[in-house]
Design a protein around this motif. Structure first.
Motif, mmCIF file in Angstrom:
data_model
loop_
_atom_site.group_PDB
_atom_site.id
_atom_site.type_symbol
_atom_site.label_atom_id
_atom_site.label_comp_id
_atom_site.label_asym_id
_atom_site.label_seq_id
_atom_site.Cartn_x
_atom_site.Cartn_y
_atom_site.Cartn_z
ATOM 1 N N CYS A 33 5.198 36.816 34.466
ATOM 2 C CA CYS A 33 6.149 37.058 33.343
ATOM 3 C C CYS A 33 7.445 36.249 33.754
ATOM 4 N N CYS A 34 8.054 36.212 32.645
ATOM 5 C CA CYS A 34 9.596 35.713 32.467
ATOM 6 C C CYS A 34 10.410 36.961 33.394
ATOM 7 N N LEU A 35 11.124 36.680 34.373
ATOM 8 C CA LEU A 35 11.632 37.945 35.088
ATOM 9 C C LEU A 35 13.103 37.826 34.786
ATOM 10 N N ARG A 36 13.274 38.599 33.596
ATOM 11 C CA ARG A 36 14.592 38.860 32.984
ATOM 12 C C ARG A 36 15.329 39.915 33.770
ATOM 13 N N ARG A 37 16.465 39.794 33.942
ATOM 14 C CA ARG A 37 17.355 40.569 34.781
ATOM 15 C C ARG A 37 16.857 40.909 36.040
ATOM 16 N N LEU A 38 16.058 40.159 36.514
ATOM 17 C CA LEU A 38 15.337 40.683 37.656
ATOM 18 C C LEU A 38 14.957 41.992 37.930
ATOM 19 N N ARG A 67 11.734 32.002 36.232
ATOM 20 C CA ARG A 67 10.166 31.978 35.886
ATOM 21 C C ARG A 67 9.404 31.944 36.946
ATOM 22 N N GLY A 68 8.308 32.733 37.151
ATOM 23 C CA GLY A 68 7.602 32.713 38.334
ATOM 24 C C GLY A 68 6.734 33.987 38.284
ATOM 25 N N ASN A 69 5.697 34.010 39.663
ATOM 26 C CA ASN A 69 4.902 35.294 39.593
ATOM 27 C C ASN A 69 5.596 36.328 39.901
ATOM 28 N N ARG A 70 5.711 37.431 39.008
ATOM 29 C CA ARG A 70 6.515 38.610 39.266
ATOM 30 C C ARG A 70 6.066 39.016 40.545
ATOM 31 N N ASP A 71 4.733 39.573 40.657
ATOM 32 C CA ASP A 71 4.129 40.127 42.022
ATOM 33 C C ASP A 71 4.605 39.439 43.280
ATOM 34 N N ARG A 172 17.853 32.318 46.565
ATOM 35 C CA ARG A 172 18.119 31.445 45.383
ATOM 36 C C ARG A 172 17.280 30.812 44.749
ATOM 37 N N LEU A 173 17.057 31.103 43.540
ATOM 38 C CA LEU A 173 16.123 30.610 42.504
ATOM 39 C C LEU A 173 16.966 29.902 41.223
ATOM 40 N N ARG A 178 9.968 26.692 36.226
ATOM 41 C CA ARG A 178 8.681 27.016 36.632
ATOM 42 C C ARG A 178 8.013 26.365 37.363
ATOM 43 N N ARG A 179 7.508 26.776 38.659
ATOM 44 C CA ARG A 179 6.370 26.076 39.405
ATOM 45 C C ARG A 179 5.192 26.833 39.894
ATOM 46 N N ASN A 180 4.182 26.343 39.755
ATOM 47 C CA ASN A 180 3.106 27.160 40.353
ATOM 48 C C ASN A 180 2.959 28.705 40.003
ATOM 49 N N GLY A 181 3.049 29.037 38.834
ATOM 50 C CA GLY A 181 2.799 30.462 38.527
ATOM 51 C C GLY A 181 3.501 30.971 37.407
#
Length: 181
Positions: A33-38, A67-71, A172-173, A178-181
């Motif tokens: 998902c989109c990782l909002r507010r982490l 953006r990235g794979n949350r898990d 740091r992100l 978004r890459r790979n997920g």
């Protein structure tokens, strides 16, 4: 704000390769998902607080989306937190988690502890597969952090000295990529 420990059924931890961690009644982590507010960071803090049986300090702040794979991000943060928790054998360690932005283009997640720290000459090596400063360490946890953060999310993971006297690990992100997920 302090994340209180929560109960997790056996086999549902964030390190599980299938499914997400159960963090409350019927609440599972989303696969991607989109990782909002982490919120993923809060979930990782809750997992380790549960394992330790005590709260970990984390002050949530409003952050831009990454953006990235949350898990996978939860797994990376759990591994950094677990590393901090294991830094002092036989004693309780203080762990502090913080997050924020650097000039709005980058989100950072920092984990500080008051353990023995990582000597400066080993800080670049701690993310290498098989490298560990603990006699019982496998050297796999932090190498997975590097894989997730740098390869999958186009970010950077670093080890520094902490103001608490131990180690400081910073993820740091980049914002909005978004890459790979």
């Amino acid at each position: 704000v302090v994340a209180a420990p929560t109960r997790r059924p056996h086999g549902s931890g964030a390190g599980s390769s299938t499914g997400g961690a159960l963090l409350g009644p019927g609440r599972r982590l989303a696969a991607s998902c989109c990782l909002r507010r982490l919120a993923a960071v809060q979930d990782a803090v809750a997992v380790i607080a549960s394992d330790l049986g005590r709260p970990i300090s984390f002050v949530p702040v409003a952050l831009p989306a990454v953006r990235g794979n949350r898990d996978r991000l939860v797994l990376a943060v759990v591994n950094v937190l677990r590393n901090a928790a294991q830094s002092r054998s036989g004693g309780e360690v203080t762990i502090r988690v913080s997050a924020g932005t650097n000039t709005g283009a980058e989100v950072f997640i920092a984990v500080d502890d008051d353990g023995p720290g990582v000597p400066p000459e080993h800080r670049a090596n701690v993310f290498e597969p098989g490298f560990s400063l603990r006699p019982d360490g496998t050297g796999q946890g932090l190498s997975l952090v590097r894989e997730v953060v740098e390869t999958e999310m186009a970010g950077r993971a670093v080890c520094e000295g902490s103001q608490l006297g131990g180690a400081r690990f910073v993820i740091r992100l980049p914002v909005g990529t978004r890459r790979n997920g």
